[in-house]
Design a protein around this motif. Structure first.
Motif, PDB file in Angstrom:
ATOM      1  N   ALA A 269       0.616  -1.739   0.086  1.00 38.11           N
ATOM      2  CA  ALA A 269      -0.028   0.321  -0.260  1.00 38.11           C
ATOM      3  C   ALA A 269       0.690   1.519  -0.278  1.00 38.11           C
ATOM      4  CB  ALA A 269      -0.989   0.302   1.213  1.00 38.11           C
ATOM      5  N   VAL A 270       1.980   1.096   0.605  1.00 32.61           N
ATOM      6  CA  VAL A 270       2.750   2.547   0.710  1.00 32.61           C
ATOM      7  C   VAL A 270       3.532   2.705  -0.558  1.00 32.61           C
ATOM      8  CG1 VAL A 270       4.576   3.341   1.881  1.00 32.61           C
ATOM      9  CG2 VAL A 270       2.728   2.069   3.176  1.00 32.61           C
ATOM     10  N   ALA A 271       4.396   1.149  -0.840  1.00 36.81           N
ATOM     11  CA  ALA A 271       5.046   1.648  -2.040  1.00 36.81           C
ATOM     12  C   ALA A 271       3.809   2.092  -3.614  1.00 36.81           C
ATOM     13  CB  ALA A 271       5.312   0.393  -2.452  1.00 36.81           C
ATOM     14  N   SER A 272       2.506   1.521  -3.540  1.00 36.79           N
ATOM     15  CA  SER A 272       2.029   2.205  -4.394  1.00 36.79           C
ATOM     16  C   SER A 272       1.941   3.250  -4.113  1.00 36.79           C
ATOM     17  CB  SER A 272       0.665   1.344  -4.468  1.00 36.79           C
ATOM     18  OG  SER A 272       1.102  -0.504  -4.674  1.00 36.79           O
ATOM     19  N   HIS A 273       1.559   4.020  -3.285  1.00 30.89           N
ATOM     20  CA  HIS A 273       0.709   5.625  -2.860  1.00 30.89           C
ATOM     21  C   HIS A 273       2.070   5.957  -3.416  1.00 30.89           C
ATOM     22  CE1 HIS A 273      -1.178   8.851  -0.087  1.00 30.89           C
ATOM     23  NE2 HIS A 273      -0.825   8.749  -1.210  1.00 30.89           N
ATOM     24  N   THR A 274       3.167   5.738  -2.774  1.00 35.45           N
ATOM     25  CA  THR A 274       4.040   6.491  -3.748  1.00 35.45           C
ATOM     26  C   THR A 274       4.182   6.658  -4.514  1.00 35.45           C
ATOM     27  OG1 THR A 274       5.265   6.060  -1.223  1.00 35.45           O
ATOM     28  CG2 THR A 274       7.122   7.157  -2.060  1.00 35.45           C
ATOM     29  N   TYR A 275       4.853   5.512  -5.416  1.00 39.06           N
ATOM     30  CA  TYR A 275       5.047   5.234  -6.539  1.00 39.06           C
ATOM     31  C   TYR A 275       3.337   6.726  -7.885  1.00 39.06           C
ATOM     32  CZ  TYR A 275       4.911   2.840 -11.550  1.00 39.06           C
ATOM     33  OH  TYR A 275       5.265   2.608 -13.228  1.00 39.06           O
ATOM     34  N   VAL A 276       2.485   6.053  -6.918  1.00 36.99           N
ATOM     35  CA  VAL A 276       1.895   6.930  -7.685  1.00 36.99           C
ATOM     36  C   VAL A 276       2.105   8.829  -7.435  1.00 36.99           C
ATOM     37  CG1 VAL A 276      -0.903   7.964  -7.734  1.00 36.99           C
ATOM     38  CG2 VAL A 276      -0.817   5.625  -7.835  1.00 36.99           C
ATOM     39  N   LYS A 277       2.118   9.243  -7.018  1.00 35.33           N
ATOM     40  CA  LYS A 277       2.812  10.047  -6.067  1.00 35.33           C
ATOM     41  C   LYS A 277       3.565  10.619  -6.960  1.00 35.33           C
ATOM     42  CE  LYS A 277       1.974  12.230  -3.091  1.00 35.33           C
ATOM     43  NZ  LYS A 277       0.810  13.958  -2.531  1.00 35.33           N
ATOM     44  N   TYR A 278       4.481   9.133  -7.029  1.00 35.13           N
ATOM     45  CA  TYR A 278       5.732  10.250  -7.836  1.00 35.13           C
ATOM     46  C   TYR A 278       5.753  10.878  -9.070  1.00 35.13           C
ATOM     47  CZ  TYR A 278      10.306  10.080 -10.420  1.00 35.13           C
ATOM     48  OH  TYR A 278      11.731   9.446 -10.800  1.00 35.13           O
ATOM     49  N   TYR A 279       4.415   9.978  -9.764  1.00 31.94           N
ATOM     50  CA  TYR A 279       4.262   9.741 -11.093  1.00 31.94           C
ATOM     51  C   TYR A 279       3.350  11.195 -10.941  1.00 31.94           C
ATOM     52  CZ  TYR A 279       5.511   5.674 -14.214  1.00 31.94           C
ATOM     53  OH  TYR A 279       6.412   5.466 -14.967  1.00 31.94           O
ATOM     54  N   ASN A 280       2.300  11.179 -10.250  1.00 36.34           N
ATOM     55  CA  ASN A 280       1.701  12.445 -10.543  1.00 36.34           C
ATOM     56  C   ASN A 280       2.678  13.355 -10.252  1.00 36.34           C
ATOM     57  OD1 ASN A 280      -1.148  11.183  -8.292  1.00 36.34           O
ATOM     58  ND2 ASN A 280      -0.727  10.982 -10.782  1.00 36.34           N
ATOM     59  N   ASP A 281       3.093  13.878  -8.882  1.00 37.45           N
ATOM     60  CA  ASP A 281       3.972  15.345  -8.530  1.00 37.45           C
ATOM     61  C   ASP A 281       5.134  15.113  -9.412  1.00 37.45           C
ATOM     62  OD1 ASP A 281       1.918  15.157  -6.785  1.00 37.45           O
ATOM     63  OD2 ASP A 281       3.188  14.893  -4.855  1.00 37.45           O
ATOM     64  N   VAL A 282       6.342  14.353  -9.452  1.00 37.95           N
ATOM     65  CA  VAL A 282       7.223  15.225 -10.095  1.00 37.95           C
ATOM     66  C   VAL A 282       7.747  14.210 -11.604  1.00 37.95           C
ATOM     67  CG1 VAL A 282       9.533  13.556  -9.748  1.00 37.95           C
ATOM     68  CG2 VAL A 282       8.625  13.628  -8.122  1.00 37.95           C
ATOM     69  N   LEU A 283       6.419  13.049 -12.658  1.00 38.20           N
ATOM     70  CA  LEU A 283       6.578  13.336 -12.939  1.00 38.20           C
ATOM     71  C   LEU A 283       5.759  14.385 -14.545  1.00 38.20           C
ATOM     72  CD1 LEU A 283       7.789   9.561 -14.438  1.00 38.20           C
ATOM     73  CD2 LEU A 283       9.183  11.124 -13.665  1.00 38.20           C
ATOM     74  N   ASN A 284       4.405  14.416 -13.604  1.00 39.74           N
ATOM     75  CA  ASN A 284       3.716  14.983 -14.058  1.00 39.74           C
ATOM     76  C   ASN A 284       2.387  14.162 -14.995  1.00 39.74           C
ATOM     77  OD1 ASN A 284       1.477  17.169 -13.675  1.00 39.74           O
ATOM     78  ND2 ASN A 284       2.730  17.956 -15.772  1.00 39.74           N
ATOM     79  N   LYS A 285       2.289  12.499 -14.256  1.00 39.62           N
ATOM     80  CA  LYS A 285       1.799  12.122 -15.407  1.00 39.62           C
ATOM     81  C   LYS A 285       0.256  11.698 -14.492  1.00 39.62           C
ATOM     82  CE  LYS A 285       5.664  10.603 -18.839  1.00 39.62           C
ATOM     83  NZ  LYS A 285       6.164   9.820 -18.703  1.00 39.62           N
ATOM     84  N   ALA A 286      -0.422  10.646 -14.598  1.00 38.73           N
ATOM     85  CA  ALA A 286      -1.550  10.028 -14.465  1.00 38.73           C
ATOM     86  C   ALA A 286      -1.555   8.595 -14.385  1.00 38.73           C
ATOM     87  CB  ALA A 286      -2.867  10.203 -15.552  1.00 38.73           C
ATOM     88  N   VAL A 287      -1.679   7.929 -13.928  1.00 41.46           N
ATOM     89  CA  VAL A 287      -1.685   6.626 -13.098  1.00 41.46           C
ATOM     90  C   VAL A 287      -3.023   5.617 -13.645  1.00 41.46           C
ATOM     91  CG1 VAL A 287      -0.550   4.746 -12.218  1.00 41.46           C
ATOM     92  CG2 VAL A 287       0.624   7.079 -12.210  1.00 41.46           C
ATOM     93  N   ALA A 288      -2.882   4.674 -14.477  1.00 41.53           N
ATOM     94  CA  ALA A 288      -4.252   3.301 -14.292  1.00 41.53           C
ATOM     95  C   ALA A 288      -5.125   2.899 -13.261  1.00 41.53           C
ATOM     96  CB  ALA A 288      -3.723   2.610 -15.205  1.00 41.53           C
ATOM     97  N   LEU A 289      -5.759   3.414 -12.538  1.00 47.03           N
ATOM     98  CA  LEU A 289      -6.270   2.640 -11.981  1.00 47.03           C
ATOM     99  C   LEU A 289      -6.576   1.603 -11.355  1.00 47.03           C
ATOM    100  CD1 LEU A 289      -7.599   3.687  -8.764  1.00 47.03           C
ATOM    101  CD2 LEU A 289      -9.695   3.926 -10.217  1.00 47.03           C
ATOM    102  N   PRO A 290      -6.013   0.436 -11.478  1.00 49.23           N
ATOM    103  CA  PRO A 290      -6.377  -0.698 -11.171  1.00 49.23           C
ATOM    104  C   PRO A 290      -7.998  -1.180 -11.424  1.00 49.23           C
ATOM    105  CG  PRO A 290      -4.437  -0.944  -9.903  1.00 49.23           C
ATOM    106  CD  PRO A 290      -5.292   0.546 -10.338  1.00 49.23           C
ATOM    107  N   ASN A 291      -8.215  -2.272 -11.950  1.00 49.55           N
ATOM    108  CA  ASN A 291      -9.823  -2.435 -11.657  1.00 49.55           C
ATOM    109  C   ASN A 291      -9.473  -4.726 -11.029  1.00 49.55           C
ATOM    110  OD1 ASN A 291     -12.280  -3.002 -11.945  1.00 49.55           O
ATOM    111  ND2 ASN A 291     -11.658  -3.527 -13.929  1.00 49.55           N
ATOM    112  N   PRO A 292      -9.141  -4.618  -9.969  1.00 46.94           N
ATOM    113  CA  PRO A 292      -9.130  -5.829  -9.874  1.00 46.94           C
ATOM    114  C   PRO A 292     -10.487  -6.352  -9.257  1.00 46.94           C
ATOM    115  CG  PRO A 292      -8.775  -4.742  -7.705  1.00 46.94           C
ATOM    116  CD  PRO A 292      -8.989  -3.384  -8.918  1.00 46.94           C
ATOM    117  N   SER A 293     -10.535  -8.615  -9.218  1.00 49.50           N
ATOM    118  CA  SER A 293     -12.055  -8.922  -8.940  1.00 49.50           C
ATOM    119  C   SER A 293     -12.772  -8.310  -7.761  1.00 49.50           C
ATOM    120  CB  SER A 293     -11.713  -9.727  -8.630  1.00 49.50           C
ATOM    121  OG  SER A 293     -12.897 -10.638  -8.279  1.00 49.50           O
ATOM    122  N   ALA A 294     -13.684  -7.960  -7.311  1.00 46.96           N
ATOM    123  CA  ALA A 294     -14.086  -6.828  -6.151  1.00 46.96           C
ATOM    124  C   ALA A 294     -13.560  -8.249  -4.993  1.00 46.96           C
ATOM    125  CB  ALA A 294     -15.841  -6.879  -6.296  1.00 46.96           C
ATOM    126  N   SER A 295     -14.177  -9.346  -5.156  1.00 53.88           N
ATOM    127  CA  SER A 295     -13.395 -11.068  -4.069  1.00 53.88           C
ATOM    128  C   SER A 295     -12.152 -10.573  -3.807  1.00 53.88           C
ATOM    129  CB  SER A 295     -13.483 -11.861  -4.398  1.00 53.88           C
ATOM    130  OG  SER A 295     -13.134 -12.203  -6.516  1.00 53.88           O
TER     131      SER A 295
END
Length: 257
Positions: free
Chosen positions: A37-63
């Motif tokens: 969770a922390v690594a994923s949050h950081t990865y998304v923040k890096y792309y958003n804040d540093v690279l100014n890029k959006a990240v695709a939102l995963p679509n896992p099984s609800a289960s």
């Protein structure tokens, strides 16, 4: 975040639940889930804040978004990994390694102080990704190589590919493809992901030609840079590591804020 080709805003906690449920088995140790969770949050923040890029939102099984996943995310969703300056690191992660992670400098050419080679000693217990044998038809390999390199290959498949070097941890460094009209040399990650059409699990590999097949043996799964997901699970399971211990091990010199 990007969802179905559109940029959307998503609640951070709900988004991280989807990342964790997509990246790890929901039954895994809760400390490994927290680390993800922390690594994923950081990865998304890096792309958003540093690279100014959006990240695709995963679509896992609800289960897969279980109470355990929700509990792990709720405990850490405000935290990110930094160098102590508040700026998120490039928190790459990989499914499994060949016993140690790879330096980003050896893999993609970008040097990050926190993406260096570190031991991931339990990854060998993940039998599905250790000494995995992959058979590729000679005719298919020829097609992959010629389409990606523009070379014309000779009649003997034993002459098509040479491993030129290795890096720390036994990973392949450079690979050369030989044709009748020249040769091309590539970093092993580019060879794996592009030249050979991503048919290999790892850049730790050996191969031989036998009859109509190339027989590749690999260790690990993915680019092997950053946190090993199987390593996180097995350090938590075998040694009782907390998510903070896991993250500080795989991302050297960092701080969780």
């Amino acid at each position: 975040m990007i969802q179905n080709g559109q940029q959307v805003k998503v609640d951070a906690q709900a988004a991280l639940e989807r990342f964790v449920a997509s990246e790890m088995y929901p039954s895994w140790n809760i400390e490994a889930l927290k680390a993800q969770a922390v690594a994923s949050h950081t990865y998304v923040k890096y792309y958003n804040d540093v690279l100014n890029k959006a990240v695709a939102l995963p679509n896992p099984s609800a289960s897969n978004i279980t109470a355990r996943v929700k509990e792990a995310v709720a405990a850490v969703y405000c935290e990110i990994i930094t160098l102590g300056n508040g700026q998120p690191i490039n928190a790459l992660y990989t499914a499994a390694t060949a016993g140690s992670t790879r330096s980003s400098a050896d893999t993609y050419g970008g040097s990050f102080s926190y993406l260096t080679e570190v031991e991931s000693k339990y990854d060998c217990q993940d039998a599905s990704n250790w000494d995995k044998v992959t058979y590729l038809k000679v005719s298919d390999v020829k097609k992959y190589l010629q389409n990606s390199t523009g070379l014309t290959l000779g009649d003997d498949p034993n002459t098509w590919i040479t491993i030129d070097s290795h890096t720390a941890g036994g990973y392949v460094g450079n690979v050369t493809v030989h044709g009748t009209n020249g040769s091309r040399t590539y970093r092993s990650n580019y060879f794996k992901e592009s030249v050979i059409a991503n048919k290999l699990r790892s850049t730790w590999f050996t191969f031989e030609v036998s009859g109509d097949n190339f027989i590749f043996t690999t260790r690990g799964y993915g680019h092997s840079v950053g946190m090993s997901q199987w390593g996180a699970q097995l350090y938590a399971k075998n040694e009782g590591w907390s998510y903070r211990q896991i993250l500080s091990h795989y991302y050297k010199g960092t701080t969780i804020q």
